[in-house]
Every structure is written in C-alpha cells, then in structure tokens.
Design an enzyme around this catalytic site. Sequence first.
Site, PDB file in Angstrom:
ATOM      1  CE  LYS A 187      -3.501  -2.619   0.202  1.00  0.00           C
ATOM      2  NZ  LYS A 187      -4.776  -3.029   0.685  1.00  0.00           N
TER       3      LYS A 187
HETATM    4  C1  LIG Z   1      -5.564  -4.063   0.982  1.00  0.00           C
HETATM    5  C2  LIG Z   1      -7.011  -4.050   0.926  1.00  0.00           C
HETATM    6  C3  LIG Z   1      -7.790  -4.395   2.048  1.00  0.00           C
HETATM    7  C4  LIG Z   1      -7.223  -4.781   3.375  1.00  0.00           C
HETATM    8  O1  LIG Z   1      -6.229  -5.713   3.310  1.00  0.00           O
HETATM    9  P1  LIG Z   1      -5.455  -6.237   4.598  1.00  0.00           P
HETATM   10  O2  LIG Z   1      -4.445  -7.150   3.976  1.00  0.00           O
HETATM   11  O3  LIG Z   1      -6.412  -6.938   5.466  1.00  0.00           O
HETATM   12  O4  LIG Z   1      -4.822  -5.074   5.285  1.00  0.00           O
HETATM   13  C5  LIG Z   1      -9.161  -4.290   1.931  1.00  0.00           C
HETATM   14  N1  LIG Z   1      -9.754  -3.895   0.795  1.00  0.00           N
HETATM   15  C6  LIG Z   1      -9.046  -3.557  -0.298  1.00  0.00           C
HETATM   16  C7  LIG Z   1      -9.770  -3.090  -1.523  1.00  0.00           C
HETATM   17  C8  LIG Z   1      -7.648  -3.644  -0.278  1.00  0.00           C
HETATM   18  O5  LIG Z   1      -6.946  -3.339  -1.367  1.00  0.00           O
END
Ligand SMILES: *Cc1c(COP(=O)(O)O)cnc(C)c1O
Length: 398
Positions: A187
């Site tokens: 991210k």
């Molecule tokens: C990254 C992401 C999440 C959350 O991911 P985690 O791995 O649980 O932190 C949720 N929704 C979307 C659209 C994502 O890209």
Amino acid sequence: MAKHTFGEIPLSSPDITEHEERLVLQALRSPRLSIGPVVEQFEKALAARAGCTQGVAVNSGTSGLHIALKALNIGPGDEVITTPFSFVASANCILMVGATPKFVDIDPRTLNMDPAKLEAAIGPRTKAILAVETFGNPAHMDAYAAIAARHEIPIIEDCCEALGASVRGRVAGSFGRIGVFGFYPNKQITTGEGGMVVTNDERLADMCRSLRNQGRPMGWTTQTAAEPSHGGTPTGSWLRHERLGYNYRMSELNAALGLAQTHRLDEIIAKRQNVANAYMQRLGTHRDLIVPTIDEDVNMSWFVFVVRLAPSYTSQERDRIIKGLRAHDIGASDYFPCIHLQPHFRELGFGPGMFPICESVSNRTIALPFFNNLGEREIDLVCGTLELMLSRENLQRG
Ligand SMILES: *Cc1c(COP(=O)(O)O)cnc(C)c1O
C-alpha cells in the site's frame, strides 16, 4: 534503493527509511509495546489526512472493515451493495457479519461501481453501500455519497487503496459514515500489517475501539482502566467485556512505522505519480493496450499500475503474457480476479455472466511492477519486455 535480487523487478517493494527504522527501534525499547502513545499519535495524524476527526488503528484493513460493519449494526438479513472488482476482503467482510453482498457491475472506464447501476440496486433490505476506490481512483465517490444521502443509507468507504486521493478537494476517507485504510506492504504507506478506521462520528469510533479491544467498555482508556502492567485490580475494567469483541489492536512498533510514513505521504504520492506518468507516456499509445483513464476532477493516489489488453485478447493470452514477464524476472499479476467467481461466492449462487463488464475487464488486466523507487531504466525494461510479449502473441495469431 529498492532491495531485491539483482536483475529482478518485483511487483512491489517497500520503501522504509533509516529514520523510520530508528523510530521502530525506539518504540521497541519503550516500556509500552501495545496500547501506548504512538498508536494514538498515528491515529490523529492519519485521520487528519483522511479529513476525519477520529482514527482507530487496527491490525489489518480486513479487521477494520469487519468492525466497521459491526459498529453499524449490519448483520443477518441485511444487504450491502458492493463491487465485484476489488480485493476479496471488501466483500468478505459482508459475509463475516452474516449479511448478504449485492454486487453491481463496474464502469469500464473508472473500474469503480457504475453509479446508475448502484442506485437501481438499492432495495428495502439494503442497509449500506460498501464503496471501493479501486487501484486508488476515487472516481464516482461524490456520486455515491449523493445517492446514499438520497436513500438515507450509510456508505462504508473501503479506501484501503486510496490514501491521499481526492475528488474536487474532498479526500478519500471522508466520503462515508466510516472509512477503512490498510497498510499491507504494497500500500501507499505500510505498517507491516495494519489498518485504520476513520470517521467523524465519535460514538461510532468509540464502538470500534471497544470492538478491537475485546469488547472492553466504551470510553475505555489506559488512564481510566487498571491494566495488566499495573497489576490489574478486581475493580478495574481490564477484565470487563460488554460485548463480543476481538483482538484487532495495533502494536506500538507498527504504529511508529505508520506515523513516520504518514509524515512522508506527500513525497510518497508524488513519487508514485512520477512512476505512473512514465508508464503512461511509454504505453499510452500502444494499440493493444488500454492505460488507466483519470477524470479531470480526480487526484489519484496510485496504488498499483494496471494496464488492460485490447478486447480481442483472451484471458489465456493474458495469462501467457504474465508468465512471459515473470520468466524475464519481471513481477506481474492479474489484479483483480472477479470476487463473485471465487469458490466461496459461487457456493452462494454467483456465477459467470452475472457482471459482464467486470468479467471482461478482469480477463484482460495486467498489473505491472509499481513502487516508490522504481527507476526509469527499470520502467523501460518492463515496457520493452511487455511490448515484446505482445508482438509474440500477435505473431502466434498470424
Ligand atoms: C488491501 C485491501 C484491504 C485490506 O487488506 P489487509 O491485507 O487486510 O490489510 C481491503 N480492501 C481492499 C480493496 C484492499 O486493497
């Protein structure tokens, strides 16, 4: 410098400074490894960047989505409208609370839910709209907000991919009754694992704080409660649990990294914009490729860089191109497979043909290497190799 094997260009790569490493070490050496001051500082700083007054740090984006739905009292019998073109967690959280996902097809240009189809899907059991800013594009978020207001239902904003994005000055995280960010290593900012619930509703935030912390009473703080490091007392609230809660807390170590990365967010977004620009310039005119289209009133916060093959390409050809890139040590992936076609959604009755635009787009997407410090020569190599793979496919077709 990106840290990876010589010659390999990974799909994503974290960007952690030495200063950030020192801050994590400082948190590690402090007497409080969890439920401490750094989590609170991170919550304040991140919420401010999302246009919200309240932040609740959690141990993943998925946990954040789970308690956001819980806090809004969404459960069995309720329907939540969402997109089939996303990371699976955005729909899984609806199943986690026993509610029913109602998918609506996407706009092929923005890859987010088509607002007209969204409004048409609202029915008597619709309890909320779970909107996703796919790949960091906040397009239509203001349209969704207007629809939600008209029908008096809340938006849950899954802004996990869109930290720092905005539409006409309104930032990701501020469109819903509640929003959720994620900080997995790919991210915009990372905490290793982690997430953050944001809202302007103090009561809702307090409910989330209780749900992430074993259902401890609302208003619980380290100042008012006797906690284990102080020995605990029978009268303290450390062992009072007023509802079914979870351990979704974030540690001080993760928060130290997240806080420092939040301070660097503008620089990070600019770096990613430069990488996206370089890709756009190089691939934007290729006749077999569709590059992302960004509306004029939208400020992207690039999460990944995804190109789409022309409609004449099949998913088999796409998969072969991804394989070819990987054989050349270039990371590539098929973001995103349709959520409604994953096995546990098929078991619920979803199947091929139900969301044709999502399916058609999903069959032809290729995510290319994308991270803060991706260099010009690496981008050149990625694009050159992709062009080579495309001409190879064309030769095979004759
Ligand atoms: C990254 C992401 C999440 C959350 O991911 P985690 O791995 O649980 O932190 C949720 N929704 C979307 C659209 C994502 O890209």
